[in-house]
Design a protein around this motif. Sequence first.
Motif, short mmCIF file in Angstrom:
data_model
loop_
_atom_site.label_atom_id
_atom_site.label_comp_id
_atom_site.label_asym_id
_atom_site.label_seq_id
_atom_site.Cartn_x
_atom_site.Cartn_y
_atom_site.Cartn_z
N GLU A 1 -32.08 5.50 -10.90
CA GLU A 1 -33.44 5.94 -10.59
C GLU A 1 -33.71 5.76 -9.09
O GLU A 1 -33.28 4.78 -8.49
CB GLU A 1 -34.42 5.09 -11.41
CG GLU A 1 -35.52 5.90 -12.06
CD GLU A 1 -36.49 5.01 -12.83
OE1 GLU A 1 -37.56 5.48 -13.15
OE2 GLU A 1 -36.13 3.83 -13.10
N ASN B 1 -39.08 15.41 -15.20
CA ASN B 1 -39.15 14.08 -14.58
C ASN B 1 -39.08 14.21 -13.06
O ASN B 1 -38.57 15.19 -12.51
CB ASN B 1 -38.03 13.16 -15.10
CG ASN B 1 -36.65 13.73 -14.86
OD1 ASN B 1 -36.48 14.94 -14.74
ND2 ASN B 1 -35.66 12.86 -14.78
N ILE C 1 -37.88 13.87 -9.45
CA ILE C 1 -36.60 13.68 -8.78
C ILE C 1 -36.86 13.62 -7.28
O ILE C 1 -37.03 14.65 -6.62
CB ILE C 1 -35.63 14.84 -9.10
CG1 ILE C 1 -35.38 14.92 -10.61
CG2 ILE C 1 -34.32 14.66 -8.34
CD1 ILE C 1 -34.29 15.87 -11.02
N THR D 1 -30.19 11.06 -10.67
CA THR D 1 -31.33 10.19 -11.01
C THR D 1 -31.13 9.53 -12.37
O THR D 1 -31.64 8.43 -12.60
CB THR D 1 -32.68 10.95 -10.98
OG1 THR D 1 -32.48 12.26 -11.47
CG2 THR D 1 -33.22 11.03 -9.58
N ASN D 2 -30.40 10.20 -13.27
CA ASN D 2 -30.07 9.55 -14.54
C ASN D 2 -29.14 8.36 -14.33
O ASN D 2 -29.21 7.37 -15.05
CB ASN D 2 -29.39 10.53 -15.51
CG ASN D 2 -30.40 11.40 -16.22
OD1 ASN D 2 -31.59 11.10 -16.25
ND2 ASN D 2 -29.92 12.50 -16.79
N ASN E 1 -30.42 15.90 -11.51
CA ASN E 1 -30.74 14.98 -12.59
C ASN E 1 -29.57 14.05 -12.94
O ASN E 1 -29.80 12.92 -13.37
CB ASN E 1 -31.16 15.80 -13.82
CG ASN E 1 -32.12 15.04 -14.71
OD1 ASN E 1 -32.84 14.15 -14.25
ND2 ASN E 1 -32.12 15.38 -15.98
N CYS E 2 -28.34 14.51 -12.76
CA CYS E 2 -27.17 13.64 -12.99
C CYS E 2 -27.30 12.36 -12.15
O CYS E 2 -26.92 11.28 -12.59
CB CYS E 2 -25.87 14.33 -12.58
SG CYS E 2 -25.40 15.73 -13.57
N PHE F 1 -40.73 20.38 -13.26
CA PHE F 1 -39.68 19.45 -13.69
C PHE F 1 -40.23 18.39 -14.64
O PHE F 1 -41.28 17.82 -14.40
CB PHE F 1 -39.05 18.75 -12.48
CG PHE F 1 -38.23 19.66 -11.62
CD1 PHE F 1 -37.95 20.96 -11.99
CD2 PHE F 1 -37.73 19.20 -10.40
CE1 PHE F 1 -37.21 21.80 -11.18
CE2 PHE F 1 -36.97 20.03 -9.58
CZ PHE F 1 -36.71 21.33 -9.97
N TYR G 1 -31.57 21.80 -10.80
CA TYR G 1 -32.32 20.67 -11.36
C TYR G 1 -31.39 19.76 -12.16
O TYR G 1 -31.41 18.53 -12.01
CB TYR G 1 -33.47 21.15 -12.26
CG TYR G 1 -33.99 20.05 -13.16
CD1 TYR G 1 -34.93 19.13 -12.70
CD2 TYR G 1 -33.49 19.89 -14.46
CE1 TYR G 1 -35.38 18.09 -13.50
CE2 TYR G 1 -33.92 18.85 -15.27
CZ TYR G 1 -34.86 17.96 -14.79
OH TYR G 1 -35.28 16.92 -15.58
N HIS G 2 -30.58 20.36 -13.00
CA HIS G 2 -29.68 19.57 -13.85
C HIS G 2 -28.67 18.80 -12.99
O HIS G 2 -28.30 17.67 -13.32
CB HIS G 2 -28.96 20.47 -14.85
CG HIS G 2 -29.89 21.17 -15.80
ND1 HIS G 2 -30.53 20.53 -16.83
CD2 HIS G 2 -30.34 22.45 -15.83
CE1 HIS G 2 -31.30 21.38 -17.49
NE2 HIS G 2 -31.20 22.56 -16.89
#
Lengths: 228, 228
Positions: free
Chosen positions: A45, A70, A72, A41-42, A38-39, A68, A34-35
Amino acid sequence: VKKIAIIVAGGSGRRMETGTPKQFLLLNNLPVLYHTLNCFTNFQEYIDIVLVLPEAFTEKWKSFIHHFPNHIPHSIVDGGPTRFHSVKSGIKVCMNEHPESIVAIHDGVRPFVSPKVLKEGYSVAKLKGSAIPVIPVKETLREVNGAFSKTVPREKYCLVQTPQFFQLGLIADAYNIPYSETFTDDAGVFEASGRQITLIDGNYENMKITHPVDMLFAEKLLSSGYDF
Amino acid sequence: VKKIAIIVAGGSGRRMETGTPKQFLLLNNLPVLYHTLNCFTNFQEYIDIVLVLPEAFTEKWKSFIHHFPNHIPHSIVDGGPTRFHSVKSGIKVCMNEHPESIVAIHDGVRPFVSPKVLKEGYSVAKLKGSAIPVIPVKETLREVNGAFSKTVPREKYCLVQTPQFFQLGLIADAYNIPYSETFTDDAGVFEASGRQITLIDGNYENMKITHPVDMLFAEKLLSSGYDF
């Protein structure tokens, strides 16, 4: 030009058979993977992410998704017997949908790629065809040959990270080469097809989670608010 | 055979001029260097430690000593302009007092050497003359030559750690060689004098604190009760 990402989260090989694969271990109650997603989508978007998973882990992954914090967006593709085959499957799906894009091919167990590397990687690959993040070797480096070994000049070597960035058409073409066990990353495949790669600076924090203490370090990095 | 340690904590060179040197940064309210020395006294109480410090930092170090939770016997020797010269100064002092011992030469910014490495290092060096801890390269490794680079087989390379263990007489003899900028560790000096080294397995946690995030990782490792 469209930016996309292929995240490779383990083949169906030998390593997966013992215990929970590293990409599903929890960091702050969320899987490493997930993390990693997330890199991206951060950074941007709604970036298009193709996640290549061993079929055996698809259900496990889907059971995580609902928790989650947020959204993704990503599609899931079945992995192959090796990383090479998994990446090739991911590329095939991307070529059908966005053949003109720049792709970042990334390991699922590297959850700390910096926005700077993502920015530079996509833009350098757009101009040059590829962008491969590397960091210096900080320890003395030795070449070993059987019982003999010798120090080599470490400033002439570098450690290669992911994500590795490519013009999608070029890396898709490169992946038509027959599989070889010597391929340890996508840059190697790219070169084997006769092309030259471009190196960029990676970020030191972008560790590959492999050893048990790496999970401790990753937890600390997530909870510290460290800015990179 | 007597076991001794030489801890090298920075030359008086360029790097020391900006900010607090890494070996004096605090981990759990105690300097990194305290934790490094503590690895040795935890392994063997009253082990002889020679600490080689830049003269400019001797007073700072002495002001710390009174706050240590346990007594760490050690003598202090003034460092030279490079690591080579600092180690050589340390060796000279040791040769005067215990010429027959086995010495571990260690970097002050590596506070996580395992008892297993210390045990094996001293005993292998006693038998073979030297023991050099190394760990595998886990990332893809590239050799860079100007604009060109190529992947090299990482299984043929290893990353070299400290402490590096030697029969004191042998390494003292090796250090009679003229200084060269290519010496990055003691094993290199030992080999340059015509001797062969013996490699042993290092411990992955034994990081060299160089980057700001390494301090975060070190804090976590100290506070976690991680067993190694």
